[in-house]
Design an enzyme around this catalytic site. Structure first.
Site, PDB file in Angstrom:
ATOM      1  N   GLU A   1      48.314  47.994  40.079  1.00 57.30           N
ATOM      2  CA  GLU A   1      48.005  49.282  40.726  1.00 57.30           C
ATOM      3  C   GLU A   1      48.603  50.483  39.997  1.00 57.30           C
ATOM      4  O   GLU A   1      47.985  51.549  39.941  1.00 57.30           O
ATOM      5  CB  GLU A   1      48.463  49.257  42.184  1.00 57.30           C
ATOM      6  CG  GLU A   1      47.655  48.340  43.099  1.00 57.30           C
ATOM      7  CD  GLU A   1      48.057  46.880  43.026  1.00 57.30           C
ATOM      8  OE1 GLU A   1      49.026  46.545  42.286  1.00 57.30           O
ATOM      9  OE2 GLU A   1      47.407  46.045  43.687  1.00 57.30           O
TER      10      GLU A   1
ATOM     11  N   GLU B   1      44.162  60.230  47.423  1.00 61.17           N
ATOM     12  CA  GLU B   1      45.489  59.583  47.349  1.00 61.17           C
ATOM     13  C   GLU B   1      45.934  59.463  45.879  1.00 61.17           C
ATOM     14  O   GLU B   1      46.268  58.396  45.372  1.00 61.17           O
ATOM     15  CB  GLU B   1      45.523  58.216  48.041  1.00 61.17           C
ATOM     16  CG  GLU B   1      46.935  57.735  48.337  1.00 61.17           C
ATOM     17  CD  GLU B   1      47.013  56.363  48.996  1.00 61.17           C
ATOM     18  OE1 GLU B   1      47.059  55.350  48.284  1.00 61.17           O
ATOM     19  OE2 GLU B   1      47.018  56.321  50.241  1.00 61.17           O
TER      20      GLU B   1
ATOM     21  N   ARG C   1      50.182  41.063  44.318  1.00 55.27           N
ATOM     22  CA  ARG C   1      50.136  40.159  43.169  1.00 55.27           C
ATOM     23  C   ARG C   1      51.473  40.028  42.466  1.00 55.27           C
ATOM     24  O   ARG C   1      51.839  38.952  41.987  1.00 55.27           O
ATOM     25  CB  ARG C   1      49.107  40.653  42.137  1.00 55.27           C
ATOM     26  CG  ARG C   1      47.709  40.198  42.443  1.00 55.27           C
ATOM     27  CD  ARG C   1      46.695  40.870  41.542  1.00 55.27           C
ATOM     28  NE  ARG C   1      45.396  40.862  42.207  1.00 55.27           N
ATOM     29  CZ  ARG C   1      44.394  40.050  41.880  1.00 55.27           C
ATOM     30  NH1 ARG C   1      44.519  39.221  40.888  1.00 55.27           N
ATOM     31  NH2 ARG C   1      43.256  40.094  42.536  1.00 55.27           N
TER      32      ARG C   1
ATOM     33  N   HIS D   1      46.805  37.645  54.912  1.00 51.27           N
ATOM     34  CA  HIS D   1      45.749  38.117  54.000  1.00 51.27           C
ATOM     35  C   HIS D   1      44.878  36.927  53.584  1.00 51.27           C
ATOM     36  O   HIS D   1      45.353  35.792  53.509  1.00 51.27           O
ATOM     37  CB  HIS D   1      46.472  38.717  52.783  1.00 51.27           C
ATOM     38  CG  HIS D   1      45.603  39.483  51.843  1.00 51.27           C
ATOM     39  ND1 HIS D   1      44.691  38.873  51.020  1.00 51.27           N
ATOM     40  CD2 HIS D   1      45.528  40.801  51.562  1.00 51.27           C
ATOM     41  CE1 HIS D   1      44.086  39.793  50.275  1.00 51.27           C
ATOM     42  NE2 HIS D   1      44.575  40.977  50.592  1.00 51.27           N
TER      43      HIS D   1
ATOM     44  N   HIS E   1      51.342  40.444  50.507  1.00 47.80           N
ATOM     45  CA  HIS E   1      50.151  40.010  49.766  1.00 47.80           C
ATOM     46  C   HIS E   1      50.142  40.393  48.292  1.00 47.80           C
ATOM     47  O   HIS E   1      49.247  39.993  47.557  1.00 47.80           O
ATOM     48  CB  HIS E   1      48.895  40.631  50.401  1.00 47.80           C
ATOM     49  CG  HIS E   1      48.757  42.099  50.118  1.00 47.80           C
ATOM     50  ND1 HIS E   1      49.396  43.054  50.848  1.00 47.80           N
ATOM     51  CD2 HIS E   1      48.067  42.772  49.158  1.00 47.80           C
ATOM     52  CE1 HIS E   1      49.104  44.253  50.379  1.00 47.80           C
ATOM     53  NE2 HIS E   1      48.302  44.114  49.344  1.00 47.80           N
TER      54      HIS E   1
ATOM     55  N   ASP F   1      44.499  52.996  44.227  1.00 51.63           N
ATOM     56  CA  ASP F   1      44.927  52.305  43.017  1.00 51.63           C
ATOM     57  C   ASP F   1      44.373  50.904  42.854  1.00 51.63           C
ATOM     58  O   ASP F   1      44.898  50.097  42.088  1.00 51.63           O
ATOM     59  CB  ASP F   1      46.464  52.230  43.019  1.00 51.63           C
ATOM     60  CG  ASP F   1      47.006  51.642  44.310  1.00 51.63           C
ATOM     61  OD1 ASP F   1      46.241  50.936  45.005  1.00 51.63           O
ATOM     62  OD2 ASP F   1      48.177  51.882  44.632  1.00 51.63           O
TER      63      ASP F   1
HETATM   64  C1  UD1 Z   1      43.549  44.048  46.495  1.00 46.36           C
HETATM   65  C2  UD1 Z   1      44.074  45.192  45.609  1.00 46.36           C
HETATM   66  C3  UD1 Z   1      45.451  45.640  46.100  1.00 46.36           C
HETATM   67  C4  UD1 Z   1      45.433  45.962  47.587  1.00 46.36           C
HETATM   68  C5  UD1 Z   1      44.847  44.797  48.358  1.00 46.36           C
HETATM   69  C6  UD1 Z   1      44.703  45.191  49.807  1.00 46.36           C
HETATM   70  C7  UD1 Z   1      43.463  45.093  43.240  1.00 46.36           C
HETATM   71  C8  UD1 Z   1      43.742  44.526  41.915  1.00 46.36           C
HETATM   72  N1  UD1 Z   1      44.237  44.687  44.243  1.00 46.36           N
HETATM   73  O1  UD1 Z   1      44.404  42.949  46.302  1.00 46.36           O
HETATM   74  O2  UD1 Z   1      45.825  46.811  45.390  1.00 46.36           O
HETATM   75  O3  UD1 Z   1      46.769  46.174  48.009  1.00 46.36           O
HETATM   76  O4  UD1 Z   1      43.546  44.477  47.844  1.00 46.36           O
HETATM   77  O5  UD1 Z   1      44.605  44.097  50.642  1.00 46.36           O
HETATM   78  O6  UD1 Z   1      42.546  45.872  43.376  1.00 46.36           O
HETATM   79  N2  UD1 Z   1      39.610  37.463  49.966  1.00 46.36           N
HETATM   80  C9  UD1 Z   1      38.682  36.959  50.837  1.00 46.36           C
HETATM   81  N3  UD1 Z   1      38.102  37.808  51.751  1.00 46.36           N
HETATM   82  C10 UD1 Z   1      38.434  39.111  51.833  1.00 46.36           C
HETATM   83  C11 UD1 Z   1      39.396  39.618  50.942  1.00 46.36           C
HETATM   84  C12 UD1 Z   1      39.966  38.791  50.011  1.00 46.36           C
HETATM   85  O7  UD1 Z   1      38.366  35.784  50.816  1.00 46.36           O
HETATM   86  O8  UD1 Z   1      37.890  39.823  52.692  1.00 46.36           O
HETATM   87  C13 UD1 Z   1      40.232  36.550  48.986  1.00 46.36           C
HETATM   88  C14 UD1 Z   1      39.259  36.186  47.834  1.00 46.36           C
HETATM   89  O9  UD1 Z   1      39.478  34.856  47.483  1.00 46.36           O
HETATM   90  C15 UD1 Z   1      39.760  37.084  46.697  1.00 46.36           C
HETATM   91  C16 UD1 Z   1      41.255  37.126  46.975  1.00 46.36           C
HETATM   92  O10 UD1 Z   1      41.357  37.188  48.397  1.00 46.36           O
HETATM   93  O11 UD1 Z   1      39.439  36.548  45.429  1.00 46.36           O
HETATM   94  C17 UD1 Z   1      42.011  38.262  46.358  1.00 46.36           C
HETATM   95  O12 UD1 Z   1      41.357  39.510  46.602  1.00 46.36           O
HETATM   96  P1  UD1 Z   1      41.563  40.729  45.548  1.00 46.36           P
HETATM   97  O13 UD1 Z   1      40.833  41.919  46.053  1.00 46.36           O
HETATM   98  O14 UD1 Z   1      41.279  40.255  44.171  1.00 46.36           O
HETATM   99  O15 UD1 Z   1      43.120  40.974  45.587  1.00 46.36           O
HETATM  100  P2  UD1 Z   1      44.068  41.470  46.738  1.00 46.36           P
HETATM  101  O16 UD1 Z   1      45.345  40.738  46.609  1.00 46.36           O
HETATM  102  O17 UD1 Z   1      43.356  41.462  48.029  1.00 46.36           O
HETATM  103  N1  UDP Z   2      45.831  46.030  58.126  1.00 48.02           N
HETATM  104  C1  UDP Z   2      44.860  45.602  59.030  1.00 48.02           C
HETATM  105  N2  UDP Z   2      44.882  44.297  59.430  1.00 48.02           N
HETATM  106  C2  UDP Z   2      45.816  43.410  58.996  1.00 48.02           C
HETATM  107  C3  UDP Z   2      46.785  43.865  58.052  1.00 48.02           C
HETATM  108  C4  UDP Z   2      46.747  45.175  57.629  1.00 48.02           C
HETATM  109  O1  UDP Z   2      44.007  46.372  59.455  1.00 48.02           O
HETATM  110  O2  UDP Z   2      45.779  42.256  59.403  1.00 48.02           O
HETATM  111  C5  UDP Z   2      45.768  47.437  57.686  1.00 48.02           C
HETATM  112  C6  UDP Z   2      47.075  48.189  57.717  1.00 48.02           C
HETATM  113  O3  UDP Z   2      47.338  48.725  58.999  1.00 48.02           O
HETATM  114  C7  UDP Z   2      46.831  49.255  56.669  1.00 48.02           C
HETATM  115  C8  UDP Z   2      46.022  48.519  55.634  1.00 48.02           C
HETATM  116  O4  UDP Z   2      45.423  47.410  56.322  1.00 48.02           O
HETATM  117  O5  UDP Z   2      46.017  50.291  57.176  1.00 48.02           O
HETATM  118  C9  UDP Z   2      46.900  48.046  54.518  1.00 48.02           C
HETATM  119  O6  UDP Z   2      46.214  47.118  53.784  1.00 48.02           O
HETATM  120  P1  UDP Z   2      46.931  46.137  52.766  1.00 48.02           P
HETATM  121  O7  UDP Z   2      48.333  45.889  53.217  1.00 48.02           O
HETATM  122  O8  UDP Z   2      46.028  44.959  52.615  1.00 48.02           O
HETATM  123  O9  UDP Z   2      46.874  46.939  51.407  1.00 48.02           O
HETATM  124  P2  UDP Z   2      47.800  48.030  50.705  1.00 48.02           P
HETATM  125  O10 UDP Z   2      47.989  49.173  51.651  1.00 48.02           O
HETATM  126  O11 UDP Z   2      49.075  47.358  50.333  1.00 48.02           O
HETATM  127  O12 UDP Z   2      47.034  48.394  49.489  1.00 48.02           O
END
Ligand code: UD1
Ligand code: UDP
Length: 383
Positions: free
Chosen positions: A136, A122, A213, A244, A211, A100
């Site tokens: 999502e 999924e 939104r 995160h 984490h 999602d």
């Molecule tokens: C995204 C997904 C969410 C998922 C989550 C898993 C969307 C809208 N959201 O949310 O469904 O649960 O990933 O973790 O698709 N950033 C870094 N390095 C990284 C990753 C993120 O710096 O490796 C920072 C960046 O500034 C980025 C911000 O995190 O702009 C947010 O990342 P983004 O993918 O937009 O949203 P998530 O909250 O991670």
């Molecule tokens: N996870 C990880 N390292 C971390 C935190 C989470 O590998 O520091 C793994 C966790 O075990 C799961 C996945 O990341 O497999 C979940 O990711 P996240 O919570 O970011 O996203 P969501 O599942 O809510 O979309």
């Protein structure tokens, strides 16, 4: 004459998608009927790369779209442009997306624009609240309309899609996260210095993640305030939070949880270390989706820091409790779980409503069936 291989392009971009798509990529690579290609959007950069390393996944295309503080529009538009080109170059028979995220939605849309079949891994999870989880719930509903193949983890997920009359073919496969855990869960020692120093023998450790939104702002403040009170009132516990990389989340975590002696704010862990941490923890507090599937499989109670869940199976089985985002309720539930041994043991049962570790072979079999390479549909996963 040899039959042409089915060209499958798997597209993913965030940490959880990568963890759950990795075993499927490996399954497709192991079968001679498929030509398996991987395109990462890199909606996440570091957190994605960690998973690619962990599972030794080789990528064919990398859109490298991540920007600091990216908006949903940034992610969507950059993927539509970038993936459009990859699709023109590779002309796959099918594009597989997962779950999602905005990567999954934009990639499904790009494939639809190119008139390429979409397989949704999924599929069928729903809260039926379009703003929770945000974005999502809308992403996965829209992917449901775009997809030709829906690979759903549970029969309940299939019922959701049937009720929405989405069309396409539905296969109940189980969740690929359980397949992934066959690679990640072991009893090795921690490599992360902060985890090596924890005393799991004499202190109870709680794993925390947060984490989402829709929790930004007041809900996240309430969650963190409850966690801080819990740590203060229970000096005999340790709370470990791999934070995160979202700048918003990091600032809030530092503001509300920084400086507490028994709260450890650490860098994101690789999947193996994370699963090891969960397996040694007393319980888990989280707003994550994937962790709600993994922790029950490890026999760890979960307090969900959200007002709803699209994963009711573990709630019904009793290992997961929905706390919402009210400070007092989160504090009360966590305190009860620490103090009431019978409640704890009733929740700490290993249950696995999400799969038997065979979701990936079922998805591969379903693709062979769908592309008329086999007359035998995959056996369904039954709870
Ligand atoms: C995204 C997904 C969410 C998922 C989550 C898993 C969307 C809208 N959201 O949310 O469904 O649960 O990933 O973790 O698709 N950033 C870094 N390095 C990284 C990753 C993120 O710096 O490796 C920072 C960046 O500034 C980025 C911000 O995190 O702009 C947010 O990342 P983004 O993918 O937009 O949203 P998530 O909250 O991670
Ligand atoms: N996870 C990880 N390292 C971390 C935190 C989470 O590998 O520091 C793994 C966790 O075990 C799961 C996945 O990341 O497999 C979940 O990711 P996240 O919570 O970011 O996203 P969501 O599942 O809510 O979309």
């Amino acid at each position: 004459m040899m039959e042409k291989k089915i060209k499958v392009l798997s597209v993913f971009g965030t940490r959880p998608e990568a963890i759950k798509m990795a075993p499927l990529v490996k399954e497709l690579e192991s079968r001679s009927e498929f030509c398996s290609l991987v395109c990462v959007t890199a909606q996440h950069r570091e957190m994605l790369d960690g998973v690619l390393d962990c599972f030794s996944i080789k990528t064919d295309f990398d859109l490298n779209i991540m920007q600091a503080d990216q908006t949903l529009t940034d992610i969507t538009s950059r993927i539509l442009y970038g993936l459009g080109e990859v699709l023109r170059e590779t002309e796959p028979d099918i594009v597989l997306v997962h779950g999602d995220t905005t990567t999954a939605f934009a990639s499904a849309l790009a494939a639809f624009y190119a008139k390429i079949s979409v397989g949704h891994v999924e599929a069928g999870l729903r809260t039926y609240d379009r703003y929770s989880p945000y974005p999502e719930e809308m992403n996965r509903s829209l992917i449901g309309r775009l997809a030709d193949y829906h690979f759903v983890p549970t029969p309940q997920n299939a019922q959701n899609l049937i009720g929405e009359n989405v069309g396409g073919k539905i296969f109940v496969t189980g969740n690929t996260v359980i397949d992934a855990m066959k690679y990640t869960v072991g009893d090795g020692r921690f490599a992360t210095p902060e985890l090596k120093n924890l005393d799991f023998g004499s202190r109870r450790v709680i794993t925390l993640t947060c984490h989402r939104r829709e929790n930004y702002g007041e809900p996240m403040k309430n969650i963190f305030t409850a966690v801080r009170r819990l740590a203060q009132d229970n000096p005999d516990i340790d709370i470990v939070y791999p934070v995160h990389l979202s700048p918003y989340v990091r600032e809030s975590a530092e503001e509300y949880l920084g400086g507490a002696s028994n709260i450890r704010l650490i860098e994101p862990l690789d999947a193996m270390e994370m699963h090891r941490l969960m397996s040694k923890s007393y319980f888990v507090m989280t707003d994550s989706g994937g962790i709600q599937e993994e922790a029950p499989a490890l026999g760890k109670p979960v307090i969900v820091l959200r007002c709803e869940t699209e994963r009711p199976e573990a709630v019904e089985a009793g290992t997961v409790k929905l706390a919402g985002t009210d400070e007092d309720r989160i504090y009360a539930l966590a305190t009860q779980l620490l103090d009431d041994e019978s409640l704890y043991s009733s929740m700490a049962r290993a249950i696995n409503p999400y799969g038997d570790g065979q979701a990936c072979p079922r998805i591969a079999d379903a693709l062979l069936f769908g592309f008329h390479r086999s007359d035998i549909p995959p056996e369904e996963f039954c709870l």
